[in-house]
Enzyme design. Structure first.
Site, mmCIF file in Angstrom:
data_model
loop_
_atom_site.group_PDB
_atom_site.id
_atom_site.type_symbol
_atom_site.label_atom_id
_atom_site.label_comp_id
_atom_site.label_asym_id
_atom_site.label_seq_id
_atom_site.Cartn_x
_atom_site.Cartn_y
_atom_site.Cartn_z
ATOM 1 N N HIS A 60 -2.018 -7.309 2.735
ATOM 2 C CA HIS A 60 -2.007 -7.828 4.112
ATOM 3 C C HIS A 60 -3.128 -7.254 4.977
ATOM 4 O O HIS A 60 -3.286 -7.645 6.132
ATOM 5 C CB HIS A 60 -0.634 -7.639 4.772
ATOM 6 C CG HIS A 60 -0.312 -6.254 5.223
ATOM 7 N ND1 HIS A 60 -0.490 -5.845 6.519
ATOM 8 C CD2 HIS A 60 0.194 -5.195 4.573
ATOM 9 C CE1 HIS A 60 -0.094 -4.590 6.648
ATOM 10 N NE2 HIS A 60 0.323 -4.161 5.468
ATOM 11 N N ASN A 65 -7.831 4.583 8.686
ATOM 12 C CA ASN A 65 -7.370 3.403 9.405
ATOM 13 C C ASN A 65 -7.567 3.497 10.924
ATOM 14 O O ASN A 65 -7.685 2.491 11.596
ATOM 15 C CB ASN A 65 -5.901 3.115 9.092
ATOM 16 C CG ASN A 65 -5.037 4.362 9.091
ATOM 17 O OD1 ASN A 65 -5.362 5.350 8.414
ATOM 18 N ND2 ASN A 65 -3.963 4.358 9.833
ATOM 19 N N GLN A 68 -7.938 0.574 3.501
ATOM 20 C CA GLN A 68 -8.844 0.082 4.548
ATOM 21 C C GLN A 68 -10.259 -0.215 4.026
ATOM 22 O O GLN A 68 -11.065 -0.815 4.738
ATOM 23 C CB GLN A 68 -8.939 1.091 5.694
ATOM 24 C CG GLN A 68 -7.652 1.227 6.499
ATOM 25 C CD GLN A 68 -7.316 -0.023 7.305
ATOM 26 O OE1 GLN A 68 -8.145 -0.906 7.527
ATOM 27 N NE2 GLN A 68 -6.067 -0.103 7.744
ATOM 28 N N GLY A 88 0.822 -1.214 0.000
ATOM 29 C CA GLY A 88 0.000 0.000 0.000
ATOM 30 C C GLY A 88 0.853 1.259 0.000
ATOM 31 O O GLY A 88 0.559 2.231 -0.710
ATOM 32 N N SER A 119 -3.761 -2.821 -0.367
ATOM 33 C CA SER A 119 -2.691 -3.665 0.133
ATOM 34 C C SER A 119 -3.214 -5.058 0.454
ATOM 35 O O SER A 119 -4.325 -5.218 0.954
ATOM 36 C CB SER A 119 -2.118 -3.024 1.397
ATOM 37 O OG SER A 119 -1.155 -3.868 1.974
ATOM 38 N N CYS A 158 1.745 2.566 13.156
ATOM 39 C CA CYS A 158 2.964 3.293 12.806
ATOM 40 C C CYS A 158 3.276 4.353 13.848
ATOM 41 O O CYS A 158 4.422 4.653 14.096
ATOM 42 C CB CYS A 158 2.807 3.967 11.458
ATOM 43 S SG CYS A 158 1.769 3.037 10.362
ATOM 44 N N THR A 202 11.413 -8.314 -11.205
ATOM 45 C CA THR A 202 10.804 -9.636 -11.380
ATOM 46 C C THR A 202 9.613 -9.768 -10.442
ATOM 47 O O THR A 202 9.693 -9.430 -9.265
ATOM 48 C CB THR A 202 11.839 -10.742 -11.083
ATOM 49 O OG1 THR A 202 12.919 -10.573 -11.993
ATOM 50 C CG2 THR A 202 11.233 -12.130 -11.241
HETATM 51 C C1 LIG Z 1 -1.781 -0.177 6.033
HETATM 52 C C2 LIG Z 1 -2.081 1.050 5.294
HETATM 53 C C3 LIG Z 1 -1.207 1.532 4.301
HETATM 54 C C4 LIG Z 1 0.131 0.900 4.010
HETATM 55 O O1 LIG Z 1 0.043 -0.354 3.394
HETATM 56 P P1 LIG Z 1 1.314 -1.326 3.462
HETATM 57 O O2 LIG Z 1 0.968 -2.458 2.550
HETATM 58 O O3 LIG Z 1 1.439 -1.738 4.899
HETATM 59 O O4 LIG Z 1 2.492 -0.560 2.977
HETATM 60 C C5 LIG Z 1 -1.568 2.666 3.611
HETATM 61 N N1 LIG Z 1 -2.723 3.295 3.867
HETATM 62 C C6 LIG Z 1 -3.592 2.863 4.802
HETATM 63 C C7 LIG Z 1 -4.870 3.590 5.020
HETATM 64 C C8 LIG Z 1 -3.292 1.736 5.556
HETATM 65 O O5 LIG Z 1 -4.143 1.323 6.495
#
Ligand SMILES: *Cc1c(COP(=O)(O)O)cnc(C)c1O
Length: 389
Positions: A203, A153, A181, A73, A201, A327, A239
């Site tokens: 994860h 988030n 989110q 993300g 993203s 974070c 890659t």
């Molecule tokens: C988690 C998050 C990101 C960052 O994504 P990553 O894959 O962890 O780099 C960016 N924006 C929001 C709103 C998020 O919750």
């Protein structure tokens, strides 16, 4: 699973769904080949990437040609911002975002401000909402990009993206949204939203870490930020992370199938927590208390207590919670999101983010409601501010 028994931090990250992991595994071993290679076996990796791109496109109601895989993300957000300013700096040097963005956006804006770009951070109201008329007023002839997140988030607030994108387009300005989110939790349709670019993203939607998606309308032209072998249609070289791409593809496929049922299951659990906290704990604030928010997220301030102390005691009881964003929760600064809502520093410090997901049960929720009031009462007995209030 490790010792975490009660995980309530799904907005920070999610465990990889076992069906996602299973789909990924062959691409570490039997199907390890470089998708760019000539021989037959490489075709399996190429086919798997194509299929993943189709699944992601379907989730967003996009064309597969508009989907680019990135390293997450953060990278997708950076690509939107730096890709636009690199290409259009001759046209103007003004960029607009909101005050409550993820650091992936805010830090990029801070960096560009130091490099001479003019930046505007739109304020939000006490619910965390951007006022479209504020956006309208902030636009200048030199504006080249507007980026506003879909769902926040920390508090879950959902912005009126369609309306904001329309304002951008009236002035011929590109509109990007950080939808990390929102995607996988609620339907996100790039055609209905009419955004030019979008990030999400893996994860955060039960896929692996380190893989993300950047969506861009075909007619939108931006500069690449990573140069090399011309992968991802020349926009993102390197890659391909084949297992990761297969993972995010599978996660997208499952999200599309299961998201509606998950909402039906999770929303009442979140509401039960909110109601229980209001009933059992005095002197609390529900931060960003609006209907326009994610059904899995609850942000409360327990006044006269330090958020870090609550987190530590709840951790001891087996609960994984967060005070704002993952974070910033390691630093002692209060959340920039809560301050933007107008919270006092001390109330922002006592905040707790509870974010639910796929593996939360009603028992988890009941246990949280059994334990949290005792922890709050204990900490308040020790708080010098509690007696004086
Ligand atoms: C988690 C998050 C990101 C960052 O994504 P990553 O894959 O962890 O780099 C960016 N924006 C929001 C709103 C998020 O919750």
């Amino acid at each position: 699973m490790n010792s975490t028994k009660y995980y309530f931090d799904y907005n920070a990250t999610t465990p990889t769904d076992s069906r996602v992991l299973e789909a990924m595994l062959p691409f570490f071993s039997d199907n390890f080949h470089n998708p760019s290679s000539f021989y037959r076996q490489a075709g399996d990796a190429r086919d798997a990437i194509d299929k993943a791109r189709e699944n992601v496109a379907k989730l967003l109601n996009a064309d597969p040609k508009e989907i680019y895989f990135t390293g997450g993300g953060t990278e997708s957000d950076n690509l939107a911002i730096f890709g636009v300013v690199s290409r259009y700096r001759e046209k103007g040097n003004h960029i607009i975002t909101s005050a409550i963005e993820h650091p992936a956006v805010l830090k990029s804006f801070e960096f560009l401000a130091k490099k001479g770009f003019e930046t505007t951070l739109l304020p939000v109201d006490k619910y965390g909402l951007v006022d479209p008329s504020d956006l309208e007023k902030s636009i200048k002839d030199s504006t080249i990009l507007i980026t506003v997140m879909h769902a926040n988030n920390e508090i879950g607030t959902l912005q009126p993206i369609t309306q904001l994108a329309k304002i951008a387009h009236k002035k011929g300005i590109y509109f990007h949204t950080d939808a990390v989110q929102a995607v996988g939790k609620i339907p996100v349709d790039v055609k209905a939203l009419d955004v030019d670019m979008l990030s999400f993203s893996s994860h955060k939607i039960y896929g692996p870490k380190g893989i993300g998606v950047f969506y861009k309308k075909n007619k939108v032209k931006i500069d690449p930020m990573i140069f090399g072998g011309g992968h991802e249609n020349g926009l993102r070289a390197g890659t391909e992370n084949v297992p990761g791409i297969v993972g995010i593809g599978k996660a997208a496929e499952l999200a599309l199938l299961e998201m509606a049922d998950e909402e039906k299951r999770i929303r009442p659990l979140r509401d039960k927590i909110q109601k229980g906290i209001i009933e059992r704990i005095p002197e609390i604030l529900i931060n960003g208390d609006t209907d326009q928010k994610l059904y899995n997220t609850l942000n409360v301030s327990l006044r006269y207590i330090e958020g870090e102390a609550i987190l530590a005691m709840m951790d001891h009881e087996g609960f994984s919670l967060s005070s704002g964003s993952a974070c910033s929760s390691k630093s002692l600064d209060p959340s920039h999101v809560l301050l933007a809502l107008g919270l006092k520093h001390e109330d922002a410090h006592g905040s707790l983010r509870i974010s639910l997901g796929k593996y939360n049960t009603e028992d988890d929720v009941d246990h949280l409601l059994d334990v949290l009031p005792g922890v709050a009462a204990h900490l308040r007995r020790m708080s010098p501010f509690w007696d004086k209030k």
